[in-house]
Design a protein around this motif. Structure first.
Motif, PDB file in Angstrom:
ATOM      1  N   GLY A 185      32.599   1.084  18.439  1.00 26.09           N
ATOM      2  CA  GLY A 185      33.234   1.553  19.703  1.00 26.09           C
ATOM      3  C   GLY A 185      32.348   1.708  20.804  1.00 26.09           C
ATOM      4  N   ALA A 186      32.586   2.481  21.793  1.00 26.11           N
ATOM      5  CA  ALA A 186      32.112   2.815  23.029  1.00 26.11           C
ATOM      6  C   ALA A 186      30.383   3.246  22.671  1.00 26.11           C
ATOM      7  N   VAL A 187      29.661   2.581  22.780  1.00 26.44           N
ATOM      8  CA  VAL A 187      28.200   2.835  22.554  1.00 26.44           C
ATOM      9  C   VAL A 187      27.499   2.203  23.810  1.00 26.44           C
ATOM     10  N   ALA A 188      26.507   3.217  24.049  1.00 25.45           N
ATOM     11  CA  ALA A 188      26.165   3.081  25.615  1.00 25.45           C
ATOM     12  C   ALA A 188      24.847   1.892  25.610  1.00 25.45           C
ATOM     13  N   THR A 189      25.283   0.821  26.182  1.00 22.41           N
ATOM     14  CA  THR A 189      24.489  -0.226  26.236  1.00 22.41           C
ATOM     15  C   THR A 189      24.638  -1.286  27.627  1.00 22.41           C
ATOM     16  N   GLU A 190      24.304  -2.148  27.964  1.00 20.02           N
ATOM     17  CA  GLU A 190      24.347  -2.818  29.034  1.00 20.02           C
ATOM     18  C   GLU A 190      25.622  -3.889  29.109  1.00 20.02           C
ATOM     19  N   LEU A 191      26.315  -3.933  27.862  1.00 16.49           N
ATOM     20  CA  LEU A 191      27.367  -4.828  27.759  1.00 16.49           C
ATOM     21  C   LEU A 191      28.337  -4.589  28.815  1.00 16.49           C
ATOM     22  N   ILE A 192      28.596  -3.549  29.506  1.00 15.47           N
ATOM     23  CA  ILE A 192      29.848  -3.460  30.385  1.00 15.47           C
ATOM     24  C   ILE A 192      29.294  -3.924  31.729  1.00 15.47           C
ATOM     25  N   ASN A 193      28.000  -4.094  31.809  1.00 17.03           N
ATOM     26  CA  ASN A 193      27.500  -4.933  33.141  1.00 17.03           C
ATOM     27  C   ASN A 193      27.676  -6.244  33.211  1.00 17.03           C
ATOM     28  N   THR A 194      28.208  -6.752  32.158  1.00 19.94           N
ATOM     29  CA  THR A 194      28.630  -8.367  32.115  1.00 19.94           C
ATOM     30  C   THR A 194      30.166  -8.495  32.727  1.00 19.94           C
ATOM     31  N   GLU A 209      32.353   6.520  29.905  1.00 20.73           N
ATOM     32  CA  GLU A 209      31.549   7.930  30.381  1.00 20.73           C
ATOM     33  C   GLU A 209      31.359   8.685  29.008  1.00 20.73           C
ATOM     34  N   LYS A 210      31.982   8.769  27.952  1.00 21.25           N
ATOM     35  CA  LYS A 210      31.433   9.375  26.924  1.00 21.25           C
ATOM     36  C   LYS A 210      30.961   8.548  25.696  1.00 21.25           C
ATOM     37  N   ALA A 211      30.443   7.613  26.058  1.00 21.91           N
ATOM     38  CA  ALA A 211      29.747   6.512  25.255  1.00 21.91           C
ATOM     39  C   ALA A 211      28.739   7.334  24.496  1.00 21.91           C
ATOM     40  N   ILE A 212      28.783   6.965  23.135  1.00 16.83           N
ATOM     41  CA  ILE A 212      27.591   7.670  22.376  1.00 16.83           C
ATOM     42  C   ILE A 212      26.234   6.565  22.279  1.00 16.83           C
ATOM     43  N   PRO A 213      25.153   7.383  22.035  1.00 15.00           N
ATOM     44  CA  PRO A 213      23.733   6.595  22.259  1.00 15.00           C
ATOM     45  C   PRO A 213      23.706   5.247  21.298  1.00 15.00           C
ATOM     46  N   ALA A 214      23.057   4.286  21.667  1.00 19.23           N
ATOM     47  CA  ALA A 214      22.552   3.338  20.969  1.00 19.23           C
ATOM     48  C   ALA A 214      21.928   3.510  19.538  1.00 19.23           C
ATOM     49  N   ARG A 239      33.397   4.861  15.948  1.00 17.12           N
ATOM     50  CA  ARG A 239      33.681   5.134  17.323  1.00 17.12           C
ATOM     51  C   ARG A 239      33.002   6.559  17.894  1.00 17.12           C
ATOM     52  N   PRO A 240      33.056   6.867  18.985  1.00 18.34           N
ATOM     53  CA  PRO A 240      33.023   8.149  19.412  1.00 18.34           C
ATOM     54  C   PRO A 240      33.708   9.009  19.099  1.00 18.34           C
ATOM     55  N   THR A 241      33.684  10.227  18.538  1.00 16.30           N
ATOM     56  CA  THR A 241      34.715  11.159  18.054  1.00 16.30           C
ATOM     57  C   THR A 241      35.834  11.313  19.265  1.00 16.30           C
ATOM     58  N   THR A 242      35.312  11.107  20.355  1.00 15.76           N
ATOM     59  CA  THR A 242      36.387  11.364  21.417  1.00 15.76           C
ATOM     60  C   THR A 242      37.406  10.038  21.849  1.00 15.76           C
ATOM     61  N   GLN A 243      36.922   8.965  21.260  1.00 18.70           N
ATOM     62  CA  GLN A 243      37.538   7.699  21.604  1.00 18.70           C
ATOM     63  C   GLN A 243      38.813   7.688  20.732  1.00 18.70           C
ATOM     64  N   ALA A 244      40.046   7.271  21.248  1.00 15.06           N
ATOM     65  CA  ALA A 244      41.324   7.449  20.531  1.00 15.06           C
ATOM     66  C   ALA A 244      41.725   5.929  20.101  1.00 15.06           C
ATOM     67  N   TYR A 245      41.078   4.873  20.952  1.00 20.12           N
ATOM     68  CA  TYR A 245      41.670   3.653  20.436  1.00 20.12           C
ATOM     69  C   TYR A 245      40.792   2.691  20.376  1.00 20.12           C
TER      70      TYR A 245
END
Length: 245
Positions: A185-194, A209-214, A239-245
């Motif tokens: 799920g939301a993991v902290a990377t450069e992916l969203i920069n694309t 904003e609540k992404a978990i580390p790589a 996923r991050p525990t806080t990610q609902a979808y």
């Protein structure tokens, strides 16, 4: 006691940053012999120096070029005599609403996210068949399980990765080859920069904003590799525990 992962030869694409780089750190620390591929050679050189890798254990690689992918895998075999794990990690996520008609970005995602995985499989499969062992780990995504507005093409590529991986899993049993799909799920990377669509980028930035580390991804990969040969971890969705979808 020696871990299963120690001395395994692991080829990683997209290794210059994010998930690939962090996984290289984890696996090298665990005793694996990592061979790194990415387009940004300066970053590869920096990571290679950090990990004190063999000078030949990296190569500038564009995963959309089949010859370059073959050269990366050949380098690993020439250096260490075998290849035990292929981590097809390189990926792009320039998500957008379909009516924006960002067709060039669609093409690029298909080339990197689907063809790149196929080229990785093509490069390692003959070696693993000859060895009668190996593991191919393909990176999908939560988007390979759920589709949302703005993510149709990206999700399509990640569903394709899962379909290809499942077909591969069934086909390679005669050679004792293992296959794993990792869907983060939301993991902290450069992916969203694309992402070039400003509306999608804003929404994705909020999600991340609540992404978990790589390192969370790296631990999953390490877990899958570090199983005994008779255990095949076929898919991990996290996923991050806080990610609902």
């Amino acid at each position: 006691m020696m871990s299963v992962i120690e001395n395994k030869v692991v080829v990683i694409t997209g290794a210059s940053s994010g998930l690939g780089a962090e996984t290289a750190r984890h696996l090298a620390k665990a005793g694996a012999r990592v061979v790194l591929g990415a387009r940004r050679i300066e970053r590869l050189e920096s990571l290679s120096s950090e990990l004190r890798l063999h000078p030949e254990a990296m190569q500038k690689t564009d995963v959309t070029d089949r010859a370059q992918m073959q050269a990366l895998v050949d380098r690993a075999v020439n250096l260490y005599g075998r290849v035990d794990v292929m981590l097809n990690n390189a990926g792009l996520m320039p998500s957008s609403m379909l009516d924006k008609l960002k067709v060039d970005e669609w093409d690029r995602m298909i080339d990197v996210n689907i063809k790149g995985v196929l080229y990785g499989i093509a490069a390692v499969l003959p070696y693993m068949q000859k060895q009668m062992s190996g593991q191919i780990i393909n990176v999908s995504s939560v988007a390979g399980h759920k589709v949302g507005p703005g993510g149709a093409v990206y999700a399509g590529t990640k569903w394709a990765v899962r379909a290809i991986s499942e077909g591969l899993r069934q086909e390679v049993k005669p050679w004792n080859i293992r296959t794993t799909i990792v869907s983060p799920g939301a993991v902290a990377t450069e992916l969203i920069n694309t992402i070039t669509d400003s509306d999608i980028a804003a929404g994705m930035a909020k999600t991340y904003e609540k992404a978990i580390p790589a390192s969370s991804f790296a631990r999953v990969v390490e877990f899958a590799i570090n199983q005994p040969d008779d255990v095949d971890i076929n898919e991990v969705l996290f996923r991050p525990t806080t990610q609902a979808y």
